[in-house]
Design a protein around this motif. Structure first.
Motif, PDB file in Angstrom:
ATOM      1  N   CYS A  17       0.859  -1.188   0.000  1.00 57.90           N
ATOM      2  CA  CYS A  17       0.000   0.000   0.000  1.00 57.90           C
ATOM      3  C   CYS A  17       0.895   1.236   0.000  1.00 57.90           C
ATOM      4  O   CYS A  17       1.929   1.264   0.672  1.00 57.90           O
ATOM      5  CB  CYS A  17      -0.900   0.029   1.225  1.00 57.90           C
ATOM      6  SG  CYS A  17      -1.893  -1.478   1.462  1.00 57.90           S
ATOM      7  N   ASN A  18       0.492   2.263  -0.744  1.00 54.93           N
ATOM      8  CA  ASN A  18       1.313   3.469  -0.849  1.00 54.93           C
ATOM      9  C   ASN A  18       1.272   4.311   0.419  1.00 54.93           C
ATOM     10  O   ASN A  18       2.263   4.939   0.794  1.00 54.93           O
ATOM     11  CB  ASN A  18       0.855   4.326  -2.040  1.00 54.93           C
ATOM     12  CG  ASN A  18       1.122   3.645  -3.364  1.00 54.93           C
ATOM     13  OD1 ASN A  18       2.092   2.903  -3.514  1.00 54.93           O
ATOM     14  ND2 ASN A  18       0.243   3.880  -4.338  1.00 54.93           N
ATOM     15  N   ASP A  19       0.116   4.341   1.069  1.00 56.75           N
ATOM     16  CA  ASP A  19      -0.039   5.158   2.269  1.00 56.75           C
ATOM     17  C   ASP A  19      -1.212   4.619   3.078  1.00 56.75           C
ATOM     18  O   ASP A  19      -1.868   3.648   2.687  1.00 56.75           O
ATOM     19  CB  ASP A  19      -0.267   6.637   1.907  1.00 56.75           C
ATOM     20  CG  ASP A  19      -1.362   6.835   0.868  1.00 56.75           C
ATOM     21  OD1 ASP A  19      -2.399   6.131   0.953  1.00 56.75           O
ATOM     22  OD2 ASP A  19      -1.186   7.671  -0.044  1.00 56.75           O
ATOM     23  N   GLU A  21      -4.118   5.899   3.658  1.00 57.96           N
ATOM     24  CA  GLU A  21      -5.420   6.051   3.011  1.00 57.96           C
ATOM     25  C   GLU A  21      -5.670   4.919   2.013  1.00 57.96           C
ATOM     26  O   GLU A  21      -6.754   4.333   1.981  1.00 57.96           O
ATOM     27  CB  GLU A  21      -5.483   7.404   2.291  1.00 57.96           C
ATOM     28  CG  GLU A  21      -6.838   7.684   1.662  1.00 57.96           C
ATOM     29  CD  GLU A  21      -6.906   9.052   1.004  1.00 57.96           C
ATOM     30  OE1 GLU A  21      -7.947   9.359   0.392  1.00 57.96           O
ATOM     31  OE2 GLU A  21      -5.919   9.809   1.099  1.00 57.96           O
ATOM     32  N   GLN A  22      -4.656   4.611   1.193  1.00 59.41           N
ATOM     33  CA  GLN A  22      -4.822   3.507   0.248  1.00 59.41           C
ATOM     34  C   GLN A  22      -4.960   2.175   0.980  1.00 59.41           C
ATOM     35  O   GLN A  22      -5.737   1.306   0.574  1.00 59.41           O
ATOM     36  CB  GLN A  22      -3.645   3.436  -0.729  1.00 59.41           C
ATOM     37  CG  GLN A  22      -3.878   2.384  -1.821  1.00 59.41           C
ATOM     38  CD  GLN A  22      -2.671   2.113  -2.673  1.00 59.41           C
ATOM     39  OE1 GLN A  22      -1.572   1.928  -2.163  1.00 59.41           O
ATOM     40  NE2 GLN A  22      -2.870   2.081  -3.993  1.00 59.41           N
ATOM     41  N   GLN A  23      -4.217   2.023   2.064  1.00 60.55           N
ATOM     42  CA  GLN A  23      -4.312   0.809   2.863  1.00 60.55           C
ATOM     43  C   GLN A  23      -5.738   0.586   3.341  1.00 60.55           C
ATOM     44  O   GLN A  23      -6.269  -0.526   3.250  1.00 60.55           O
ATOM     45  CB  GLN A  23      -3.358   0.898   4.054  1.00 60.55           C
ATOM     46  CG  GLN A  23      -3.348  -0.330   4.950  1.00 60.55           C
ATOM     47  CD  GLN A  23      -2.551  -0.092   6.223  1.00 60.55           C
ATOM     48  OE1 GLN A  23      -2.745   0.920   6.914  1.00 60.55           O
ATOM     49  NE2 GLN A  23      -1.644  -0.997   6.539  1.00 60.55           N
ATOM     50  N   HIS A  24      -6.356   1.644   3.838  1.00 65.57           N
ATOM     51  CA  HIS A  24      -7.740   1.550   4.316  1.00 65.57           C
ATOM     52  C   HIS A  24      -8.676   1.165   3.173  1.00 65.57           C
ATOM     53  O   HIS A  24      -9.555   0.303   3.326  1.00 65.57           O
ATOM     54  CB  HIS A  24      -8.174   2.871   4.948  1.00 65.57           C
ATOM     55  CG  HIS A  24      -9.610   2.893   5.389  1.00 65.57           C
ATOM     56  ND1 HIS A  24     -10.045   2.227   6.519  1.00 65.57           N
ATOM     57  CD2 HIS A  24     -10.718   3.470   4.833  1.00 65.57           C
ATOM     58  CE1 HIS A  24     -11.349   2.396   6.646  1.00 65.57           C
ATOM     59  NE2 HIS A  24     -11.778   3.146   5.643  1.00 65.57           N
ATOM     60  N   GLY A  25      -8.479   1.805   2.015  1.00 68.07           N
ATOM     61  CA  GLY A  25      -9.348   1.538   0.881  1.00 68.07           C
ATOM     62  C   GLY A  25      -9.226   0.111   0.385  1.00 68.07           C
ATOM     63  O   GLY A  25     -10.239  -0.564   0.115  1.00 68.07           O
ATOM     64  N   ILE A  26      -7.991  -0.378   0.272  1.00 64.29           N
ATOM     65  CA  ILE A  26      -7.780  -1.758  -0.182  1.00 64.29           C
ATOM     66  C   ILE A  26      -8.342  -2.747   0.829  1.00 64.29           C
ATOM     67  O   ILE A  26      -8.951  -3.758   0.466  1.00 64.29           O
ATOM     68  CB  ILE A  26      -6.284  -2.030  -0.436  1.00 64.29           C
ATOM     69  CG1 ILE A  26      -5.775  -1.180  -1.602  1.00 64.29           C
ATOM     70  CG2 ILE A  26      -6.045  -3.517  -0.728  1.00 64.29           C
ATOM     71  CD1 ILE A  26      -4.277  -1.304  -1.849  1.00 64.29           C
ATOM     72  N   GLN A  29     -11.989  -3.088   0.361  1.00 61.17           N
ATOM     73  CA  GLN A  29     -12.296  -3.841  -0.852  1.00 61.17           C
ATOM     74  C   GLN A  29     -12.048  -5.347  -0.654  1.00 61.17           C
ATOM     75  O   GLN A  29     -12.840  -6.176  -1.092  1.00 61.17           O
ATOM     76  CB  GLN A  29     -11.459  -3.324  -2.010  1.00 61.17           C
ATOM     77  CG  GLN A  29     -11.862  -1.931  -2.484  1.00 61.17           C
ATOM     78  CD  GLN A  29     -10.997  -1.484  -3.657  1.00 61.17           C
ATOM     79  OE1 GLN A  29     -10.848  -2.190  -4.642  1.00 61.17           O
ATOM     80  NE2 GLN A  29     -10.419  -0.299  -3.547  1.00 61.17           N
ATOM     81  N   GLN A  65      -3.822  -5.189   8.931  1.00 63.57           N
ATOM     82  CA  GLN A  65      -3.171  -4.070   8.259  1.00 63.57           C
ATOM     83  C   GLN A  65      -2.086  -3.531   9.183  1.00 63.57           C
ATOM     84  O   GLN A  65      -2.306  -3.349  10.377  1.00 63.57           O
ATOM     85  CB  GLN A  65      -4.164  -2.981   7.868  1.00 63.57           C
ATOM     86  CG  GLN A  65      -5.113  -2.522   8.944  1.00 63.57           C
ATOM     87  CD  GLN A  65      -6.156  -1.558   8.398  1.00 63.57           C
ATOM     88  OE1 GLN A  65      -6.215  -1.280   7.204  1.00 63.57           O
ATOM     89  NE2 GLN A  65      -7.002  -1.034   9.281  1.00 63.57           N
ATOM     90  N   TYR A 108      -3.546  -5.012  -7.796  1.00 59.84           N
ATOM     91  CA  TYR A 108      -2.861  -4.613  -6.568  1.00 59.84           C
ATOM     92  C   TYR A 108      -1.584  -5.440  -6.435  1.00 59.84           C
ATOM     93  O   TYR A 108      -1.599  -6.661  -6.606  1.00 59.84           O
ATOM     94  CB  TYR A 108      -3.747  -4.807  -5.341  1.00 59.84           C
ATOM     95  CG  TYR A 108      -4.887  -3.826  -5.260  1.00 59.84           C
ATOM     96  CD1 TYR A 108      -4.671  -2.460  -5.441  1.00 59.84           C
ATOM     97  CD2 TYR A 108      -6.189  -4.259  -5.002  1.00 59.84           C
ATOM     98  CE1 TYR A 108      -5.719  -1.554  -5.369  1.00 59.84           C
ATOM     99  CE2 TYR A 108      -7.251  -3.356  -4.927  1.00 59.84           C
ATOM    100  CZ  TYR A 108      -7.006  -2.008  -5.110  1.00 59.84           C
ATOM    101  OH  TYR A 108      -8.039  -1.110  -5.047  1.00 59.84           O
TER     102      TYR A 108
END
Length: 280
Positions: A17-19, A21-26, A29, A65, A108
């Protein structure tokens, strides 16, 4: 010739994950996809701070995470794909393939973070022996045929890592144990297991040749005569030689099992209709 199989057991996938926020989004999903498969239910365990992927009361995998030195990632660890409980094993396999298919389809980036390769031999624990062929200078090895009991299950740890952090930091670990007793199976089964850990996959990723090569660092032996086994141990302890070992004593990892598993994980995808496709 004794009956034995090569199997894949515990597996962990590391999603980059890049950051945060992206971690949360992935994460959202991935959880949504897992629920949609209807293979398991998801429950957060506040005690261990992980999501459990449950089939009934049995945990097939965990989902977490994490972040380390500003590197954000998600990790999915499958407890074991080969327990010899048929319905559970089918569910575990379908779950890992479906998650890999989702990750491959969404593009991903992910890698292996753990892989257990095993030889399951349908014989008593006492009839097997494992020798490390490629000992490392900074690792302490157990005496040949040294046995400990873990939850009353006889186990031979090839490498000695007395501290939890040492075990976590190791590139790999190997051991021999009574799988039949551990799983309370109605038949005799002994397992040699090589656990390739996170540090190993920082360099090797999905490289089948390197994975199979790692298994070649160990000689896995079966003896129908315990006296011959004792002679081999004595000779090895005295001369570091396995001259008494005959070809039929050696059990070999089936590289096709490894390559088929890696191909399945890396090529599975979700088609337009939401079906999981595994190319042949």
């Amino acid at each position: 010739m004794i009956k034995y199989n090569t199997v894949i057991d515990s597996v962990a996938l590391h999603i980059y994950c890049n950051d945060k926020e992206q971690q949360h989004g992935i994460m959202q999903q991935v959880k949504g996809w897992i629920v949609s498969t209807r293979i398991v239910t998801i429950k957060f365990d506040d005690k261990i701070k992980k999501y459990k992927l449950l089939r009934g009361n049995t945990t097939l995998a965990t989902l977490t995470q994490n972040a380390s030195h500003s590197n954000f990632y998600i990790r999915i660890r499958f407890a074991g794909l080969k327990s010899y409980k048929e319905k559970q094993d089918i569910a575990s396999y379908n779950l890992i393939v479906s998650i890999a298919a989702f990750l491959n389809t969404t593009k991903y980036k992910y890698r292996l973070a753990e892989l257990d390769i095993a030889i399951d031999c349908f014989c008593p624990f006492e009839n097997m022996l494992v020798v490390c062929n490629a000992k490392k200078a900074n690792v302490v090895y157990s005496p040949l045929d040294y046995v400990q009991y873990f939850n009353r299950v006889p186990t031979s740890y090839i490498e000695q890592y007395p501290h939890i952090q040492q075990r976590k930091n190791a590139v790999s670990r190997a051991y021999l144990y009574d799988k039949g007793s551990k799983e309370k199976l109605p038949y005799t089964l002994t397992r040699f297991e090589l656990k390739l850990q996170n540090r190993y996959f920082l360099k090797n990723d999905f490289d089948v040749a390197s994975i199979v090569g790692a298994t070649n660092n160990y000689t896995v032996l079966y003896f129908d005569n315990i006296l011959i086994k004792e002679c081999v141990i004595h000779e090895y302890n005295t001369h570091k030689s396995l001259r008494r070992v005959l070809p039929h004593n050696r059990l070999q990892i089936d590289s096709k099992v490894v390559s088929t598993f890696i191909k399945t994980i890396t090529t599975a995808f979700v088609d337009f209709y939401g079906e999981i496709i595994v190319p042949k």
